[in-house]
Design an enzyme around this catalytic site. Structure first.
Site, short mmCIF file in Angstrom:
data_model
loop_
_atom_site.label_atom_id
_atom_site.label_comp_id
_atom_site.label_asym_id
_atom_site.label_seq_id
_atom_site.Cartn_x
_atom_site.Cartn_y
_atom_site.Cartn_z
CB CYS A 134 7.75 90.09 -11.48
SG CYS A 134 6.48 89.09 -10.50
NE ARG A 137 12.51 90.41 -15.69
CZ ARG A 137 13.60 90.45 -14.83
NH1 ARG A 137 14.67 90.69 -15.62
NH2 ARG A 137 13.59 90.23 -13.53
CD1 TRP A 161 6.56 83.31 -14.36
CD2 TRP A 161 7.11 82.97 -12.09
NE1 TRP A 161 6.68 82.06 -14.17
CE2 TRP A 161 7.10 81.74 -12.84
CE3 TRP A 161 7.43 83.18 -10.87
CZ2 TRP A 161 7.70 80.63 -12.32
CZ3 TRP A 161 7.78 81.96 -10.17
CH2 TRP A 161 7.90 80.86 -10.82
CG ASN A 184 11.60 91.49 -9.89
OD1 ASN A 184 10.90 90.36 -9.36
ND2 ASN A 184 12.50 91.47 -10.28
N GLY A 185 10.04 90.60 -6.59
CA GLY A 185 10.65 89.99 -5.44
C GLY A 185 9.45 89.51 -4.63
CD GLU A 223 21.13 72.18 -21.11
OE1 GLU A 223 20.75 72.01 -20.06
OE2 GLU A 223 20.70 73.27 -21.75
CD GLU A 227 14.00 74.94 -20.45
OE1 GLU A 227 15.11 74.80 -20.70
OE2 GLU A 227 13.67 75.79 -19.56
CG HIS A 280 21.90 50.07 -11.64
ND1 HIS A 280 22.34 49.00 -11.26
CD2 HIS A 280 23.06 50.50 -12.63
CE1 HIS A 280 23.63 48.72 -11.47
NE2 HIS A 280 23.99 49.65 -12.35
CE LYS A 301 17.04 83.59 -21.13
NZ LYS A 301 17.55 82.16 -21.48
C1 F6R Z 1 16.91 75.81 -18.95
C2 F6R Z 1 17.09 77.12 -18.37
C3 F6R Z 1 17.17 77.37 -16.83
C4 F6R Z 1 18.36 78.32 -16.39
C5 F6R Z 1 18.26 78.46 -14.94
C6 F6R Z 1 19.67 79.18 -14.57
O1 F6R Z 1 16.86 76.00 -20.26
O2 F6R Z 1 17.33 78.19 -19.12
O3 F6R Z 1 17.33 76.01 -16.30
O4 F6R Z 1 19.60 77.51 -16.85
O5 F6R Z 1 17.29 78.76 -14.40
O6 F6R Z 1 19.49 80.34 -15.03
P1 F6R Z 1 20.73 81.28 -14.73
O7 F6R Z 1 21.77 80.84 -16.01
O8 F6R Z 1 20.21 82.51 -15.41
O9 F6R Z 1 21.24 81.23 -13.54
#
Ligand code: F6R
Length: 589
Positions: free
Chosen positions: A2, A27, A70, A94-95, A462, A469, A485, A584
């Site tokens: 949010c 976000r 969100w 937000n929270g 990664e 995602e 395995h 985000k």
């Molecule tokens: C993947 C991605 C997430 C963030 C994770 C941590 O592309 O963006 O996996 O890496 O949510 O976010 P931060 O780095 O803001 O703690």
């Protein structure tokens, strides 16, 4: 997650709120709403879906609040969207209100009627019940009953021109930009040419009489200094492409900024912890966790310093491990990730020294750590981490080099090469056409594997995370040695495998893994700087990487994988900037 925004503007308050909400879109959210206060009272417009759904005749008033939601408690519907109104009050939050079920039951027993399924609506009812003519006191009393995390902004029909906001555990900044006063979840929401000041936990922000004031729960003013946001505005997505594509393109420049910051950074305050830490931990989530694992590799191999690396949520779920005399390296782009902050609080409460790596100088993580290294990647808008991951790796390799210096009295051999990273990252862009070809070949696959050995096992993880995602394609990243395995069972005719082979000592072992998957019909892409690896007959799609010392190759090898994920996403018809279900900044646990 949010995002909230409050705005006081004598001109076009509605338009300014809408624009701020658009700047908060990155976000992640699934509904949005706005409330404005005028002499006629409150007007509210809230809808499921995007901020675009709020279009219509401007709502009247000079004071307003807005929200991107969100969904956590209750589906993303019009009714569950914020603001929530109770009597004279409108609230955005937000929270997560952890004790909302109990509070809601108590409020219902007292005769309150709820319209939504959200936890947030309890706040509006609590404020309304606490109100005895003093707006600020009512918000402060309501906040006193909340457990969990919140950033809230509240309007009261008795007090046009006033907004009361509060912060506990969720980010909140006050700012001025373009002749308007704002309180919002983060600096990019303020737009260009903004001045801002972040609130600390437990602080309130009041907009009243055309000024912003910070105060404590007792109403006593807290003096603050506002800072000009440096490039803090959120870039608009251009017709030329998505934020994600542009952020990948910014990697060389971002790495240069990171290096500039690191050159001037004084590690002396953590010299003792670096030299003498009993245990070293690394904690992070998602992409940042993959970067933390790369730190573990470098610190162990170069500085001989064992590092225990944890997903921040797991670190919290176990009996606390870190204590006095330990060093905890916490990595977070946003600096607001709830689990990473929780891990840091736990570690600090037990006496550990926390060194943070974050991209947001005014973030909660930066404020709570003993020392914070800023990545200077610049604002990252796309939900998927790209340039911030490369900059995290650079910071963490730099920190591993410091660890080596403090423990072995010398810098590791890769240290000088760190300064070549921006130029080498630019050279890695030449692999994009090969990545494009791979994306076209694999676009309809049901699943894919990314494999690596040693430090490239982190890059494989990664790469797989990026594909999952944003391209919504099942992908697993694993050490190549693990194939036999279990995972090999899924490899059949046409199954896509993307391999990373950047260590000369491991070329033969990777060739063995490729032979195994090829024998079962896999289509194989291989990323390497070594011609002999690329010439392997098992390889269908060779991806040539620029040469750099092997230790630093993960900073480069991930770049074509980021591009591959983005191309897969676009070819499959999705928006790379706003993946479904994701946010985000993950400010809830
Ligand atoms: C993947 C991605 C997430 C963030 C994770 C941590 O592309 O963006 O996996 O890496 O949510 O976010 P931060 O780095 O803001 O703690």
């Amino acid at each position: 997650m949010c995002g909230i925004v409050a705005c006081f503007s004598r001109e076009d308050c509605y338009g300014k709120l809408l624009a701020a909400l658009r700047r908060l879109e990155y976000r992640g959210y699934d509904s949005a709403g706005i409330a404005l206060l005028s002499a006629a009272g409150l007007s509210v417009r809230k809808r499921a879906g995007g901020v675009g759904n709020l279009a219509g005749p401007p709502l009247p008033g000079e004071t307003g609040i807005g929200h991107t939601r969100w969904a956590t408690h209750g589906a993303p519907t019009d009714v569950n969207a914020h603001p929530h109104v109770c009597g004279k009050f409108a609230v955005v939050h937000n929270g997560i209100v952890e004790n909302f079920a109990q509070l809601k039951a108590e409020l219902i027993a007292k005769g309150e009627t709820f319209r939504s399924e959200t936890d947030s609506e309890v706040i509006a009812h609590l404020v309304a019940r606490a109100y005895e003519g003093d707006f600020f006191a009512a918000v402060a009393a309501a906040c006193g009953q909340l457990r969990g995390s919140y950033a809230v902004a509240v309007l009261c029909t008795d007090r046009p021109g006033e907004i009361v906001c509060a912060r506990s555990g969720s980010p909140l900044v006050a700012g001025c930009a373009g002749g308007a006063l704002y309180v919002c979840s983060d600096v990019p929401a303020l737009g260009e040419d903004a001045c801002f000041c972040a609130a600390q936990d437990g602080e309130f922000i009041r907009i009243e009489g055309g000024v912003i004031r910070f105060c404590g729960r007792d109403g006593r003013e807290i003096p603050k200094t506002f800072t000009r946001a440096s490039g803090g505005g959120c870039a608009e997505a251009s017709a030329a492409g998505s934020f994600m594509e542009r952020e990948i393109g910014e990697i060389p420049a971002a790495l240069s900024r990171t290096l500039e910051g690191l050159r001037d950074f004084d590690f002396a305050p953590c010299a003792r912890a670096m030299r003498g830490a009993k245990n070293i931990f690394a904690v992070a989530c998602g992409s940042a966790l993959h970067a933390a694992l790369a730190f573990k590799d470098a610190a162990e191999e170069e500085a001989g310093a064992p590092v225990l690396c944890f997903s921040a949520s797991e670190f919290r779920s176990r009996a606390p491990l870190a204590g006095r005399g330990d060093l905890v390296v916490a990595v977070s782009q946003s600096g607001e990730t709830a689990d990473t902050l929780g891990a840091v609080r736990l570690a600090r409460s037990r006496g550990a020294y926390v060194l943070a790596v974050t991209n947001v100088a005014h973030s909660s993580l930066a404020g709570e750590a003993d020392l914070a290294v800023f990545m200077r990647a610049g604002p990252e808008v796309a939900v998927a981490a790209t340039k911030s991951y490369n900059c995290q790796l650079l910071c963490l390799y730099y920190i591993a080099a410091q660890l080596c210096y403090y423990r072995k009295d010398r810098f590791p051999s890769y240290f000088g090469e760190l300064f070549r990273l921006p130029e080498a990252a630019r050279a890695a862009f030449s692999a994009f056409s090969a990545a494009e070809e791979i994306a076209r070949a694999f676009r309809d696959a049901p699943a894919m594997y990314f494999i690596g050995r040693g430090k490239e096992a982190r890059t494989a993880a990664e790469g797989a995370l990026k594909v999952k995602e944003i391209a919504y394609l099942f992908a697993e990243g694993l050490p190549a040695g693990e194939l036999k395995h279990g995972p090999l069972a899924l490899v059949e005719e046409g199954f896509p495998v993307v391999a990373l082979s950047t260590s000369r000592a491991l070329l033969a072992k990777m060739a063995g893994a490729l032979a195994e998957v090829k024998a079962r019909g896999a289509r194989v892409a291989l990323l390497s700087q070594y011609e002999e690896a690329l010439a392997d007959p098992a390889v269908d799609f060779p991806v040539r990487l620029p040469a750099l010392c092997e230790r630093l190759m993960p900073v480069l090898s991930v770049i074509p994988l980021q591009h591959l994920a983005c191309r897969l996403c676009l070819l499959r018809g999705f928006d790379p900037d706003r993946p479904r279900n994701l946010a985000k900044s993950v400010t809830v646990e």
